[in-house]
Design an enzyme around this catalytic site. Structure first.
Site, short mmCIF file in Angstrom:
data_model
loop_
_atom_site.label_atom_id
_atom_site.label_comp_id
_atom_site.label_asym_id
_atom_site.label_seq_id
_atom_site.Cartn_x
_atom_site.Cartn_y
_atom_site.Cartn_z
N GLY A 241 -40.02 -90.98 83.90
CA GLY A 241 -38.73 -91.13 84.57
C GLY A 241 -37.87 -89.88 84.40
O GLY A 241 -37.30 -89.39 85.37
N TYR B 171 -28.73 -90.79 85.55
CA TYR B 171 -27.70 -91.71 85.07
C TYR B 171 -27.45 -92.71 86.19
O TYR B 171 -26.34 -92.85 86.72
CB TYR B 171 -26.42 -90.96 84.70
CG TYR B 171 -26.59 -90.01 83.52
CD1 TYR B 171 -27.58 -90.22 82.57
CD2 TYR B 171 -25.76 -88.91 83.35
CE1 TYR B 171 -27.75 -89.37 81.49
CE2 TYR B 171 -25.90 -88.05 82.26
CZ TYR B 171 -26.91 -88.29 81.34
OH TYR B 171 -27.07 -87.44 80.27
P1 FDA Z 1 -38.06 -95.85 83.32
O1 FDA Z 1 -39.45 -96.13 82.90
O2 FDA Z 1 -37.10 -96.98 83.31
O3 FDA Z 1 -38.07 -95.10 84.68
C1 FDA Z 1 -36.89 -94.61 85.32
C2 FDA Z 1 -37.15 -94.48 86.83
O4 FDA Z 1 -38.24 -93.59 87.06
C3 FDA Z 1 -37.54 -95.79 87.50
O5 FDA Z 1 -37.11 -95.76 88.84
C4 FDA Z 1 -39.05 -95.76 87.45
O6 FDA Z 1 -39.68 -96.59 88.40
C5 FDA Z 1 -39.33 -94.29 87.69
N1 FDA Z 1 -40.56 -93.88 87.04
C6 FDA Z 1 -40.80 -93.91 85.71
N2 FDA Z 1 -42.02 -93.44 85.46
C7 FDA Z 1 -42.57 -93.13 86.64
C8 FDA Z 1 -43.84 -92.63 87.01
N3 FDA Z 1 -44.76 -92.36 86.10
N4 FDA Z 1 -44.11 -92.45 88.32
C9 FDA Z 1 -43.18 -92.74 89.26
N5 FDA Z 1 -41.95 -93.21 88.96
C10 FDA Z 1 -41.65 -93.41 87.66
N6 FDA Z 1 -31.37 -87.95 80.59
C11 FDA Z 1 -31.31 -86.61 80.42
O7 FDA Z 1 -31.53 -85.84 81.36
N7 FDA Z 1 -31.00 -86.10 79.19
C12 FDA Z 1 -30.78 -86.88 78.11
O8 FDA Z 1 -30.51 -86.38 77.02
C13 FDA Z 1 -30.85 -88.29 78.29
N8 FDA Z 1 -30.62 -89.14 77.23
C14 FDA Z 1 -30.75 -90.50 77.40
C15 FDA Z 1 -30.55 -91.36 76.32
C16 FDA Z 1 -30.66 -92.74 76.49
C17 FDA Z 1 -30.46 -93.64 75.31
C18 FDA Z 1 -30.96 -93.27 77.76
C19 FDA Z 1 -31.07 -94.76 77.96
C20 FDA Z 1 -31.15 -92.42 78.84
C21 FDA Z 1 -31.04 -91.03 78.67
N9 FDA Z 1 -31.23 -90.16 79.74
C22 FDA Z 1 -31.16 -88.80 79.56
C23 FDA Z 1 -31.50 -90.69 81.09
C24 FDA Z 1 -33.00 -90.77 81.33
O9 FDA Z 1 -33.49 -89.46 81.56
C25 FDA Z 1 -33.30 -91.66 82.55
O10 FDA Z 1 -32.84 -92.96 82.30
C26 FDA Z 1 -34.78 -91.65 82.88
O11 FDA Z 1 -34.96 -92.07 84.22
C27 FDA Z 1 -35.56 -92.56 81.96
O12 FDA Z 1 -36.93 -92.39 82.12
P2 FDA Z 1 -37.90 -93.52 81.53
O13 FDA Z 1 -39.28 -93.14 81.89
O14 FDA Z 1 -37.58 -93.77 80.10
O15 FDA Z 1 -37.39 -94.79 82.32
#
Ligand code: FDA
Length: 537
Positions: free
Chosen positions: A190, A480
Site C-alpha cells: 500500500g 492519508y
Molecule cells: P493496506 O493493506 O490497507 O493497503 C492500502 C491500499 O493499498 C488499499 O487500497 C489496498 O487495496 C492497496 N494495496 C495494498 N497492497 C496492495 C498490493 N499489493 N497491490 C495492489 N494494491 C494494494 N504513510 C507515509 O507515507 N509515511 C508514513 O510515515 C506513514 N505512517 C503511517 C503510520 C500509521 C500508523 C498508519 C496507519 C499509516 C501511515 N502511513 C504513512 C500511511 C500508509 O502509507 C498508508 O495507509 C498505506 O496505504 C498503507 O499501506 P498498507 O499496505 O499497510 O495498507
C-alpha cells in the site's frame, strides 16, 4: 500475401481492442462456484500448500474472524456489519494462487480487495461499503526480502512491512537505508504504491521515486514486470495506488546511502513558551534548509498548571544525516530562534534513528522492527498542503480550534529539497515543488460512542483550514485516505464523480491515470470507493 496477412492481423487487433465486452455485475455470488474454479490451481504447488483451509477462508471457517481482523489498524472498522465483510479471505502462498484468484473472481463476479499491511485509513483493503460481494487477498505470506548490497538494490514482496525492509537492510549494511515511512508495521504494498515519505525524503524523494521494477498480476491473471507491463502502468503504480490496477506482488527498489552517524533532536515548546513565533519561523525555514536535515513539527493538546486550561505543545523533531556538531551549526545559521545546543542532540546510526522515529528506544534490539502487531485505536485523518506561510494571528485562531478536541494531533511535514527537484509528472504522485509543507490532521479516541463527536470536530477543523491551504485543487495525499472528499457511487465508478477527489490526490496526473486504467482494466474490475475510473465513452 504476407503483407495482406499482416494487415489483417493488425485490423483484427484494432477491432479486438475497440470492442471490449464487459459483462454486467452479477447479483448473486456462489462461493461453491468460486471454489470449484480455484481449487485445481492449488494442486500446482502441493508441497508448499498442503492444506486447503489454510489458504481459503469462508464466513464459516473457524479462523475467519481472527484472520479478517489480523491487520486491522483502525478500530472504527472492527465492528463492521457482516454485509460489508468479505465472502472469502485468500492468503496465497504462491504467485499462481493470486493469478487463479483474479481469473476466478472475474468469472464469478466477485470484487477483490488487496491487503498488504492493512493500514488503509478508511479500511478499503478489507471493508466494502459499496462494492459487494468481495473477497480479500491478504498478502501476509508474501513477505520475502532479498537485499543485494553490492548492487544496492532490494527485492521486497508486497506483504512485507517497511520495518521488515529496514531490518533486512541493516543486517547487511550500516551505511544503506531506504526512504520510506516511519511506522514499521505499514505494508510496502500500500505505502509504496501511494508514494511513501519519511525522514530522509527531502534528500532522496519518496519510496515510490526509488522503485526500479515491479511484479503485478493484471486483470487477465497475467504476471507482468516493468518491461511487460510497459512504462504507463509502471508510472501509474508509483503514486496512483495499486488497487485500481491489479495485485502488486513485489517491488525492486534502489537502496540509498546514509552516513554511519546521524543526529536527532527533539525540542518542545508550549504556547506560553513562545511556540507560535517559533512555528511561524519554522514554516518558512524547514523546506528551505539543507536537504540532509528533516525537521518536522507535531502539535497536540497539553495541560497547563491552571485547572481546566489547555494549551498547544509544539514538538520539533529532527533527523540530520551527519554529526551533531554540523547540525548545531546549520541551525545556528538558519533557525537560531530554536536555541539548539549540542546537549539537545544525540548521535546514532541510521537504523537507530528508525527505532527512534518509530517510538522505540534507540537501545531496543532491531527485532522490534519485525513485530507487525499494533494496538488499534479509533482514529480519523485528513491531509492538506500549504504553499504560503500562515500568519501568527491566524495560527493563534487555529490553535484555539485545535484545543477543542483533546485527541487531536497535527503533523506538519516540510517539503523542499529533492522533492522540489523531481517533476510533478515523473511518477503519479504529484505533490512536489511549491509546497512549504504537508499537514496530516489526526484525531484519536478510545470508545465507540465518541466516534461522531471526534469525526464532527475533524470535519469542522478541516473546513476551517480551507483558507490557509492549497487551492484549485485543495490537494490531499492518497496514503492519508479520506473518504469524505468523495467516493464512487454504489457498485459503480464514474469519471465526473471520481474527478472531485481524483484531482485532489493526483492533480493533473489524474487524467493520465484514467487513461492508463482504461487501457489496462477497461471493464473496471479492480474498483473500490476511491478507485481510478475508466474513461467515459
Ligand atoms: P493496506 O493493506 O490497507 O493497503 C492500502 C491500499 O493499498 C488499499 O487500497 C489496498 O487495496 C492497496 N494495496 C495494498 N497492497 C496492495 C498490493 N499489493 N497491490 C495492489 N494494491 C494494494 N504513510 C507515509 O507515507 N509515511 C508514513 O510515515 C506513514 N505512517 C503511517 C503510520 C500509521 C500508523 C498508519 C496507519 C499509516 C501511515 N502511513 C504513512 C500511511 C500508509 O502509507 C498508508 O495507509 C498505506 O496505504 C498503507 O499501506 P498498507 O499496505 O499497510 O495498507
Amino acid at each position: 500475401m504476407a503483407g495482406l496477412n499482416l494487415k489483417l492481423h493488425i485490423f483484427l487487433n484494432i477491432i479486438l481492442s475497440i470492442v471490449i465486452i464487459c459483462s454486467p455485475a452479477s447479483k448473486s455470488f456462489s462461493t461453491k462456484s468460486f471454489l470449484k474454479c480455484f481449487s485445481p490451481h492449488l494442486k500446482h504447488n502441493s508441497k508448499m500448500v498442503p492444506i486447503f483451509s489454510e489458504i481459503i477462508l469462508t464466513k464459516n471457517s473457524s479462523s475467519y474472524s481472527s484472520v479478517s481482523q489480523s491487520s486491522i489498524r483502525n478500530r472504527r472498522f472492527l465492528k463492521t456489519p457482516s454485509r460489508l465483510k468479505p465472502e472469502i479471505i485468500l492468503t496465497p502462498f504462491h504467485e499462481s494462487h493470486v493469478q487463479a484468484a483474479v481469473v476466478c473472481s472475474t468469472q464469478n463476479d466477485i470484487q477483490i480487495r488487496v491487503r498488504s499491511g492493512g493500514h488503509d485509513y478508511e479500511g478499503l483493503s478489507y471493508v466494502s461499503d459499496h462494492f459487494s460481494p468481495f473477497m480479500i487477498i491478504d498478502l501476509n505470506n508474501f513477505r520475502s526480502i532479498k537485499v543485494d548490497i553490492e548492487k544496492e538494490v532490494a527485492f521486497v514482496q508486497a506483504g512485507a512491512s517497511v520495518g521488515e525492509l529496514y531490518y533486512k537492510i541493516a543486517e547487511k549494511s550500516g551505511v544503506h537505508g531506504f526512504p520510506a515511512g516511519s511506522c514499521p508495521t505499514v505494508g510496502v504494498g500500500g505505502q509504496f504504491s501511494g508514494g511513501g515519505f519519511g525522514t530522509i525524503f527531502r534528500k532522496y524523494g519518496l519510496a515510490a521515486d526509488n522503485i526500479i521494477d515491479a511484479i503485478i498480476v493484471n486483470v487477465k491473471g497475467e504476471i507482468l514486470d516493468r518491461k511487460s507491463m510497459g512504462e504507463d502502468l509502471f508510472w501509474a503504480i508509483r503514486g496512483g495506488g495499486g488497487s485500481s490496477f491489479g495485485v502488486i506482488l513485489s517491488w525492486k527498489v534502489k537502496l540509498v546511502r546514509v552516513p554511519p552517524t546521524v543526529s536527532i533532536f527533539h525540542i518542545q515548546k508550549t504556547l506560553e513558551e513562545g511556540a507560535t513565533k517559533l512555528f511561524h519561523k519554522w514554516q518558512r525555514t524547514a523546506n528551505r534548509i539543507h536537504e540532509d536535515l528533516f525537521l518536522h513539527a507535531t502539535t497536540g493538546v497539553a495541560s497547563t498548571n491552571e485547572i481546566n486550561r489547555k494549551t498547544i505543545k509544539v514538538s520539533f523533531t529532527s533527523l540530520f544525516l551527519g554529526t551533531a556538531q554540523k547540525l548545531v551549526s546549520l541551525l545556528e545559521e538558519s533557525f537560531p530562534e530554536l536555541g539548539l545546543e549540542i546537549s539537545n542532540c544525540t548521535e546514532m546510526s541510521w537504523i537507530q534513528s528508525v527505532l527512534y522515529f518509530a517510538g522505540f528506544s534507540t537501545d531496543d534490539p532491531l527485532e522490534v522492527l519485525l513485530n507487525r502487531n499494533m494496538t488499534a485505536g479509533f482514529f480519523k485523518a485528513k491531509s492538506d498542503y500549504v504553499k504560503e506561510a500562515i500568519s501568527e494571528a491566524s495560527l493563534e485562531v487555529i490553535w484555539k480550534r485545535h484545543i477543542e478536541d483533546e485527541g487531536s494531533v497535527l503533523i506538519w511535514t516540510p517539503y523542499g529539497g529533492r522533492m522540489s527537484e523531481i517533476s510533478d509528472s515523473e511518477i503519479a504522485f504529484p505533490h512536489r515543488n511549491g509546497n512549504l509543507y504537508g499537514i496530516q490532521y489526526l484525531v484519536y479516541w478510545s470508545e465507540d460512542n465518541e466516534t461522531a463527536n471526534h469525526i464532527g470536530w475533524m470535519r469542522r477543523f478541516y473546513s476551517y483550514m480551507e483558507a490557509y491551504v492549497s487551492k484549485s485543487p485543495r490537494a490531499a495525499y492518497l496514503n492519508y485516505r479520506d473518504i469524505d472528499i468523495g467516493k464512487n457511487d454504489i457498485g459503480n465508478t464514474s469519471y465526473s464523480k471520481a474527478s472531485t477527489w481524483g484531482v485532489k490526490y493526483f492533480k493533473h496526473n489524474f487524467k493520465r491515470l484514467v487513461s492508463v486504467k482504461t487501457k489496462v482494466d477497461p471493464c473496471n474490475f479492480f474498483r473500490n470507493e476511491q478507485s481510478i475510473p475508466v474513461m467515459e465513452s
